[in-house]
Scaffold this motif. Structure first.
Motif, PDB file in Angstrom:
ATOM      1  N   ALA A  35      56.750  40.085  41.946  1.00  0.00           N
ATOM      2  CA  ALA A  35      55.909  41.121  42.527  1.00  0.00           C
ATOM      3  C   ALA A  35      54.815  40.487  43.372  1.00  0.00           C
ATOM      4  N   VAL A  36      54.262  41.283  44.262  1.00  0.00           N
ATOM      5  CA  VAL A  36      53.115  40.888  45.069  1.00  0.00           C
ATOM      6  C   VAL A  36      51.866  41.522  44.462  1.00  0.00           C
ATOM      7  N   LEU A  37      50.803  40.735  44.370  1.00  0.00           N
ATOM      8  CA  LEU A  37      49.540  41.252  43.849  1.00  0.00           C
ATOM      9  C   LEU A  37      48.927  42.199  44.870  1.00  0.00           C
ATOM     10  N   SER A  73      37.053  42.250  41.499  1.00  0.00           N
ATOM     11  CA  SER A  73      37.025  42.776  40.129  1.00  0.00           C
ATOM     12  C   SER A  73      36.253  41.871  39.184  1.00  0.00           C
ATOM     13  N   GLY A  74      35.671  40.810  39.705  1.00  0.00           N
ATOM     14  CA  GLY A  74      34.881  39.910  38.887  1.00  0.00           C
ATOM     15  C   GLY A  74      35.702  38.945  38.058  1.00  0.00           C
ATOM     16  N   ASP A  98      48.125  36.419  48.430  1.00  0.00           N
ATOM     17  CA  ASP A  98      47.402  35.725  49.487  1.00  0.00           C
ATOM     18  C   ASP A  98      46.121  36.510  49.744  1.00  0.00           C
ATOM     19  N   SER A  99      45.439  36.181  50.826  1.00  0.00           N
ATOM     20  CA  SER A  99      44.221  36.912  51.209  1.00  0.00           C
ATOM     21  C   SER A  99      44.420  37.660  52.516  1.00  0.00           C
ATOM     22  N   ASN A 100      45.679  37.902  52.871  1.00  0.00           N
ATOM     23  CA  ASN A 100      45.999  38.502  54.162  1.00  0.00           C
ATOM     24  C   ASN A 100      46.870  39.743  54.010  1.00  0.00           C
ATOM     25  N   PRO A 136      41.418  38.849  47.368  1.00  0.00           N
ATOM     26  CA  PRO A 136      40.161  39.597  47.507  1.00  0.00           C
ATOM     27  C   PRO A 136      39.978  40.660  46.425  1.00  0.00           C
ATOM     28  N   ALA A 137      41.052  41.371  46.058  1.00  0.00           N
ATOM     29  CA  ALA A 137      40.940  42.400  45.019  1.00  0.00           C
ATOM     30  C   ALA A 137      40.668  41.761  43.652  1.00  0.00           C
TER      31      ALA A 137
END
Length: 283
Positions: A119-121, A131-132, A96-98, A126-127
């Motif tokens: 697994a959780v990223l 990283s493009g 997610d973004s939170n 955002p990460a």
């Protein structure tokens, strides 16, 4: 190699580039605007990610007494997982973004269903974007139905309100409340029609599991923090509705502290019965 707690952006990139069939779960959500997460997903998500709606997919039906996000029916949830393409032994990555607030719920549920490689990223979308790496828009193509079947849970058995009430007296386990400190203390909040916390609970705000970069703190640091709070007792994890409590479950697993048990109903279930005691202040 599979991943059972966290996966870095670099490792996920390499898995996907190497052709590994990873099931990506986009868990974006906004408690104040339940359809906003789906809109964010459509505007930009990791390539191929399926959307997992907290209310509709990652929870059962609330009835006014079982909390805002009760656990889903296991068979219904298994059917949903098959429908989005999950197969036995397949790597799942939730994000997610939170800070993993919602993704950790998906992680816990998959483990509750007996699935190991989930697994959780770390750092979330955002990460990934920083990283493009690419995002895609719209709705991903429908995946083929998977062959997932539920297995023995890989998490401690959930506890109910009666268990937690008995623990108020026995204090055999340490309840950890993942809500922010102001809600724990009992300051007014629109999410809580009754303010305060479960007597004897200690506050472990889920965001304290993260560093300033939005990634999880090192395992040793997490282990030290939880060990001080638990004082040798087993952990019961709660929050407002059994969602961000899963963030503490993930942090403990990263730290090597196993066996924590989730109270899925959490505060929103606890306060549905006015006979249950409520504490306020710092605890």
């Amino acid at each position: 190699m599979d991943y059972g707690t966290l996966i870095s952006v670099e490792d996920l990139r390499d898995l996907l580039a190497g052709g590994t069939d990873v099931l990506l779960l986009d868990c974006e959500f906004d408690l104040g605007a339940p359809e906003k997460g789906r809109q964010i997903h459509a505007a930009g998500h990791l390539p191929g990610a399926c959307y997992a709606h907290l209310d509709q997919d990652l929870a059962g039906t609330p009835d006014g007494t079982n909390g805002r996000h009760p656990l889903p029916d296991r068979e219904r949830f298994a059917a949903w997982l098959r429908g989005i393409g999950l197969s036995r032994g397949q790597q799942v990555v939730a994000y997610d973004s939170n800070g993993g607030a919602w993704a950790a719920r998906a992680w816990w549920l998959l483990r509750w269903m007996g699935h190991r490689p989930v697994a959780v990223l770390d750092g979330g979308k955002p990460a990934w974007a920083a990283s493009g790496l690419p995002l895609e828009t719209g709705t991903p193509l429908q995946r083929s139905t998977g062959d997932f079947v539920p297995g023995e849970p890989r998490v401690g058995a959930p506890v109910n309100a009666a268990d937690v009430l008995a623990n108020v007296s026995s204090h055999e386990a340490q309840v950890l409340d993942a809500r922010d400190p102001s809600r724990y203390r009992g300051e007014p909040n629109p999410l809580d029609p009754v303010a305060g916390h479960i007597p004897g609970a200690k506050n472990r705000f889920f965001r304290d599991n993260l560093g300033s970069d939005g990634r999880f703190r090192p395992a040793a640091e997490l282990a030290a923090a939880f060990t001080v709070l638990l004082e040798g007792r087993p952990a019961v994890l709660q929050c407002g509705s059994g969602v961000t409590a899963c963030h503490n479950a993930l942090a403990m697993e990263i730290a090597g502290l196993t066996g924590a048990r989730l109270y899925p109903g959490s505060w929103s279930e606890w306060i549905s019965d006015p006979a249950r005691p409520v504490a306020t202040g710092e605890g």
